[in-house]
Design a protein around this motif. Structure first.
Motif: not given
Length: 516
Positions: A71-74, A113-116, A126-127, A132-133
């Motif tokens: 999978r990709r990190p996001q 690495w994503s909050a959107v 991207i912010i 993470g979580g």
């Protein structure tokens, strides 16, 4: 047991049901509707009446799960979802209507690495945060199309399409991001039959997008950094108890279609252009620009359909290009209650994505727009070339995916049917390059956490295999309303394990539905 399997082989491969070829199923018609009328796959809603579908629809409730380290990190390590879908084609007099509503409740674990809500819309701004979580998301999607002739000869068709999507997402660990999205697309449309062979279509494409993202820390003693990404590992880091980010997007453009038809051969050419902006602002009381993203979008496709009476042959070629750039805004330090002063703004990042495909379908026709079986083969190309101008950095990937699929639709005289399918695919990455230069106070934390692992996934050669099975039966004898149960699963496996770590990902789903 072996004898029973041998007895079942003729049923599976079709010789025992040849006498039932005059029967049809709504589930088969639903699957073929966008294939029979390729206008449905364009932005032109008026094309719904070019080849009107009969009254048919479905409602379904299902669960899906996916898990694995490929999978990709996001993306989540494990994702679970509860899905609801209802759609219907409905003729009414001379008019044609289509409506679809879907709802998805998602539980996505270990997103980094994503909050959107959607980090893959090609916007570099991207912010994210350092933690993470696990996320909980709710996604709503409503689509409506209407089309009608304006004269008795049906030479002029007008139509309109609207699609409205709403999403919410939240994470329960600090810094507790909470996001809301609104996305609406409008497609006013027209089709003009010039003569018996040629038809010309035109449509507008207007999209408006908003996303609001809030961070709210519950434990002020812990340090949680927010990373305002700017593309290819470059970022600006901040630390605060609360923070707000706004995204505002707009798309304006349109498409044109040309159809040629003679006897049993139909050609449909579709091409269009749109310009999209997606801007990021920080702050709620007096927001300041963080980045302006602008993208030129081009698309073209050619569909050819040949009807022989026994078989349908369909060829499709398509291409999409997304050419974007990002304008960064840099501010000095704030003094007292004054807002920080803008120091400079410049285009520092560029994005370039290409998507292309070639496909062929061979369909054995059944009575009333249903099918006995369908075989498909396709080649899909995806490429990207992203750059940061100062300092000079670059990230490129080019890959092909080769796919074959087969679907068998078995129908019995009591209107029950069983559909099974199998598909195999191989993703082959043939070009990849990743170069990053550190700059100023910036560390390589984003490169190691996001850019390099993402490049590892994109550079992977992946084998994919999937199976599906669906059993459908009428609620009463002679009823057009039927219930069905569908199970499906697939596995992805990295095959170039000599250069990259061994990894895989599994997908499974179960759906209970009704056709009518």
């Amino acid at each position: 047991m072996l004898k029973r399997i041998i007895y079942l082989l003729p049923i599976v491969f079709g010789t025992a049901v040849q006498a039932q070829d005059t029967l049809s199923t709504i589930s088969g018609k639903l699957q073929l509707a966008p294939i029979r009328n390729p206008w449905i796959s364009t932005q032109n809603a008026a094309g719904l009446s070019v080849l009107p579908a009969t009254s048919l629809g479905q409602t379904a409730l299902g669960v899906n799960i996916e898990s694995g380290d490929l999978r990709r990190p996001q993306q989540p390590y494990t994702g679970r979802s509860l899905n609801f879908l209802s759609e219907r084609y409905q003729p009414l007099g001379n008019a044609s209507f289509y409506g679809k509503f879907s709802f998805q409740q998602r539980w996505d674990d270990d997103i980094r690495w994503s909050a959107v809500l959607d980090p893959y819309r090609r916007n570099p701004y991207i912010i994210a945060d350092s933690m993470g979580g696990d996320w909980k998301k709710q996604l709503y999607d409503l689509e409506l199309k209407a089309s009608t002739p304006v004269n008795e000869s049906r030479s002029i068709l007008i139509g309109a399409g609207v699609r409205y999507k709403v999403g919410t997402g939240a994470r329960q660990n600090d810094p507790r991001p909470l996001t809301y999205t609104n996305d609406i697309t409008l497609n006013p449309s027209l089709v003009w039959a010039l003569n018996k062979s040629f038809s010309l279509g035109v449509n507008g494409n207007f999209n408006f997008y908003k996303e609001k993202l809030n961070f709210q820390v519950s434990n002020n003693e812990d340090i949680h950094y927010r990373y305002r990404l700017a593309g290819l590992g470059y970022y600006y880091r901040s630390q605060s108890v609360t923070e707000t980010r706004f995204y505002t997007g707009k798309t304006y453009g349109g498409s044109a279609q040309l159809q040629w038809e003679k006897n049993n051969l139909r050609l449909l050419l579709d091409a269009g252009y749109s310009i999209r902006t997606d801007d990021a602002q920080d702050g709620s009381i007096a927001p300041v620009w963080y980045g302006n993203f602008k993208e030129d979008q081009y698309h073209a496709s050619l569909n050819a359909t040949l009807l022989t009476g026994t078989y349908t042959h369909q060829w499709n070629a398509s291409w999409k290009t997304f050419d974007g750039n990002g304008k960064d805004y840099h501010y000095g330090a704030s003094i007292g209650n004054e807002l920080p002063k803008l120091v400079n703004s410049d285009i520092l990042s560029t994005t370039f994505y290409n998507e292309g495909s070639l496909s062929y379908r061979w369909i054995a026709d059944r009575f009333q727009d249903d099918f006995k079986w369908m075989a498909e083969a396709s080649v899909t190309y995806s490429g990207m070339d992203n750059r940061y101008n100062y300092p000079k950095s670059r990230n490129t990937v080019d890959a092909n995916e080769y796919r074959i699929a087969f679907t068998r639709n078995l129908v019995w005289s009591d209107a029950k049917n069983f559909t099974w399918g199998v598909n195999l695919a191989l993703r082959d990455c043939f070009t990849q390059f990743n170069n990053y230069e550190s700059f100023g106070y910036q560390s390589d934390v984003v490169v190691k956490g996001l850019v390099n692992p993402d490049q590892e996934w994109l550079a992977s050669d992946i084998f994919k295999a999937g199976l599906s099975a669906q059993y459908r039966f009428p609620i009463t004898r002679g009823s057009e309303t039927s219930l069905y149960v569908k199970a499906e699963g697939s596995i992805w496996k990295r095959v170039n394990t000599t250069a990259l770590p061994n990894a895989s990902r599994n997908f499974a789903g179960l759906t209970i539905g009704m056709t009518y």
